[in-house]
Design a protein around this motif. Structure first.
Motif, mmCIF file in Angstrom:
data_model
loop_
_atom_site.group_PDB
_atom_site.id
_atom_site.type_symbol
_atom_site.label_atom_id
_atom_site.label_comp_id
_atom_site.label_asym_id
_atom_site.label_seq_id
_atom_site.Cartn_x
_atom_site.Cartn_y
_atom_site.Cartn_z
ATOM 1 N N ASN A 74 0.852 -1.182 0.000
ATOM 2 C CA ASN A 74 0.000 0.000 0.000
ATOM 3 C C ASN A 74 0.894 1.240 0.000
ATOM 4 O O ASN A 74 1.771 1.385 0.857
ATOM 5 C CB ASN A 74 -0.906 -0.006 1.231
ATOM 6 C CG ASN A 74 -1.967 1.074 1.169
ATOM 7 O OD1 ASN A 74 -1.945 1.946 0.305
ATOM 8 N ND2 ASN A 74 -2.903 1.032 2.091
ATOM 9 N N LEU A 75 0.676 2.122 -0.953
ATOM 10 C CA LEU A 75 1.531 3.306 -1.094
ATOM 11 C C LEU A 75 1.546 4.131 0.187
ATOM 12 O O LEU A 75 2.605 4.611 0.605
ATOM 13 C CB LEU A 75 1.042 4.151 -2.273
ATOM 14 C CG LEU A 75 1.752 5.500 -2.463
ATOM 15 C CD1 LEU A 75 3.214 5.299 -2.795
ATOM 16 C CD2 LEU A 75 1.064 6.312 -3.548
ATOM 17 N N MET A 76 0.387 4.297 0.826
ATOM 18 C CA MET A 76 0.332 5.120 2.028
ATOM 19 C C MET A 76 1.153 4.499 3.155
ATOM 20 O O MET A 76 1.808 5.212 3.923
ATOM 21 C CB MET A 76 -1.116 5.306 2.465
ATOM 22 C CG MET A 76 -1.973 6.046 1.454
ATOM 23 S SD MET A 76 -1.264 7.638 0.970
ATOM 24 C CE MET A 76 -1.261 8.494 2.534
ATOM 25 N N SER A 109 5.960 4.798 6.407
ATOM 26 C CA SER A 109 7.134 4.123 6.961
ATOM 27 C C SER A 109 8.417 4.871 6.622
ATOM 28 O O SER A 109 9.323 4.979 7.451
ATOM 29 C CB SER A 109 7.205 2.685 6.436
ATOM 30 O OG SER A 109 6.069 1.939 6.817
ATOM 31 N N ILE A 110 8.501 5.410 5.399
ATOM 32 C CA ILE A 110 9.681 6.182 5.010
ATOM 33 C C ILE A 110 9.796 7.441 5.860
ATOM 34 O O ILE A 110 10.887 7.797 6.337
ATOM 35 C CB ILE A 110 9.633 6.531 3.513
ATOM 36 C CG1 ILE A 110 9.809 5.266 2.674
ATOM 37 C CG2 ILE A 110 10.693 7.558 3.154
ATOM 38 C CD1 ILE A 110 9.669 5.509 1.187
ATOM 39 N N ASP A 111 8.673 8.116 6.067
ATOM 40 C CA ASP A 111 8.689 9.335 6.887
ATOM 41 C C ASP A 111 9.092 9.016 8.320
ATOM 42 O O ASP A 111 9.896 9.737 8.929
ATOM 43 C CB ASP A 111 7.299 9.976 6.858
ATOM 44 C CG ASP A 111 7.265 11.297 7.611
ATOM 45 O OD1 ASP A 111 7.927 12.252 7.183
ATOM 46 O OD2 ASP A 111 6.578 11.358 8.656
ATOM 47 N N ARG A 112 8.571 7.932 8.872
ATOM 48 C CA ARG A 112 8.932 7.546 10.234
ATOM 49 C C ARG A 112 10.405 7.164 10.309
ATOM 50 O O ARG A 112 11.103 7.496 11.285
ATOM 51 C CB ARG A 112 8.053 6.384 10.692
ATOM 52 C CG ARG A 112 8.226 6.017 12.166
ATOM 53 C CD ARG A 112 7.434 4.774 12.536
ATOM 54 N NE ARG A 112 6.021 4.946 12.256
ATOM 55 C CZ ARG A 112 5.350 4.237 11.350
ATOM 56 N NH1 ARG A 112 5.963 3.328 10.622
ATOM 57 N NH2 ARG A 112 4.060 4.445 11.175
ATOM 58 N N SER A 143 16.696 0.271 7.963
ATOM 59 C CA SER A 143 15.507 -0.513 7.653
ATOM 60 C C SER A 143 15.447 -0.924 6.196
ATOM 61 O O SER A 143 14.646 -1.779 5.826
ATOM 62 C CB SER A 143 14.254 0.312 8.002
ATOM 63 O OG SER A 143 14.220 1.484 7.220
ATOM 64 N N GLY A 144 16.256 -0.317 5.336
ATOM 65 C CA GLY A 144 16.186 -0.610 3.904
ATOM 66 C C GLY A 144 15.246 0.315 3.151
ATOM 67 O O GLY A 144 15.209 0.291 1.915
ATOM 68 N N LEU A 145 14.473 1.134 3.872
ATOM 69 C CA LEU A 145 13.539 2.031 3.206
ATOM 70 C C LEU A 145 14.258 3.137 2.444
ATOM 71 O O LEU A 145 13.675 3.745 1.547
ATOM 72 C CB LEU A 145 12.585 2.640 4.239
ATOM 73 C CG LEU A 145 11.564 1.684 4.849
ATOM 74 C CD1 LEU A 145 10.845 2.343 6.016
ATOM 75 C CD2 LEU A 145 10.561 1.224 3.809
#
Length: 247
Positions: A147-149, A154-157, A207-209
C-alpha cells in the motif's frame, strides 16, 4: 490481486481471480464493494464483543501473523497498490558509485503499474547472458504488492528516526565535553541537566527504506509528454500591433 500481500490494499476475497476482476471496475463500483465489505467486517466485530476485538488487535500486532490477520483493518477500504520484485533490485556500476556518493546505495524499485514491472523484467532478461537467462523464469517471480500510504508513512517515520539518532549522538558528544569541564560550577550544573533528559539511543541498523525508488506508470508519463507537446494552447508570440500605432 494475484500478488503476495493483496490484503495490504484491501483485497480479502477467498478467490484471487474475483479480486483481479473487481480491480478492473470503475471507482464507483470499487467504492460500493469496499463499503459492503466494511459493513460486513463491523458486523463480525460487533458480534464478538470487546474481548474479540482486543484479541484481534493483539493478533494484528504480531509481525509473524498472516497478512489476512495483520491487515484486517484494511477490509472495507481500497489502497493504492505499488509492486515490487526482488529480482529487479539493482546497484549502480562501480565507476558511478565511486564518482557519485548517492549512487552507492542499492535501489529497490516500487512500480505503480504491474505491466511496467513485467516490461522491466523482460528488458532485464534480454540484457543478460544466455546462461543467466536460462535461470530466470518467463514471468517475474515473488511479486509483492504494498500500500503506497503504508510505504510513505514508513519512510517518513524512518527518516525521523535517522534524524533523531543524529541529534542524540550530537547531544552525547556535547555531554562528554561538558562532563570534562564539570569542575566549573555553572558547566557542571548544565551537564547534569543534559544527562537527565537525554534518552537512550536507538540501534544503528537501517531498515532498507532508504533504498526505495518509486517508478511512475509509463502511461502517465506518456500522457504528460503529450500534454507538454500540445502546450497550453496559448500563442508564444507577442500580440501584434496595428502598423504605425507604435510610432
Amino acid at each position: 490481486a494475484r500478488c503476495k500481500g493483496r490484503e495490504r490494499v484491501g483485497l480479502f476475497d477467498d478467490n484471487p481471480d474475483f479480486d483481479a476482476k473487481m480491480m478492473l471496475n470503475t471507482r464507483r463500483t470499487l467504492a460500493q464493494y469496499a463499503d459492503s465489505r466494511g459493513r460486513a467486517r463491523k458486523e463480525r466485530e460487533g458480534r464478538g464483543g470487546p474481548a474479540a476485538a482486543a484479541t484481534a488487535k493483539a493478533a494484528a500486532a504480531n509481525p509473524n501473523a498472516p497478512d489476512r490477520v495483520r491487515y484486517a483493518h484494511m477490509e472495507g477500504t481500497v489502497g493504492i497498490p505499488v509492486f515490487h520484485c526482488p529480482g529487479l533490485d539493482r546497484r549502480h556500476p562501480l565507476a558511478k558509485r565511486l564518482v557519485n556518493r548517492k549512487a552507492a546505495k542499492a535501489e529497490k524499485p516500487l512500480f505503480f503499474s504491474y505491466e511496467d514491472l513485467k516490461e522491466s523484467w523482460n528488458d532485464t532478461r534480454g540484457r543478460v547472458t544466455d546462461e543467466v537467462r536460462a535461470s530466470m523464469p518467463q514471468n517475474p517471480p515473488e511479486v509483492e504488492v504494498y500500500n503506497l500510504m503504508d510505504v510513505v508513512t514508513s519512510i517518513d517515520r524512518d527518516q525521523w528516526r535517522v534524524a533523531r539518532r543524529g541529534q542524540l549522538r550530537r547531544e552525547q558528544v556535547m555531554d562528554s565535553v561538558l562532563s570534562k569541564l564539570s569542575f566549573v560550577p555553572f558547566i557542571g550544573k548544565l551537564a547534569g541537566s543534559e544527562n537527565a533528559k537525554a534518552p537512550a539511543t536507538a540501534g544503528g541498523k537501517t531498515s532498507g527504506l532508504e533504498q526505495v525508488v518509486f517508478v511512475p506508470s509509463s502511461r502517465n508519463v506518456n500522457a504528460k509528454e503529450r500534454t507538454s507537446n500540445i502546450g497550453g494552447s496559448k500563442a508564444r508570440l507577442r500580440p501584434m500591433r496595428p502598423w504605425g500605432k507604435d510610432m
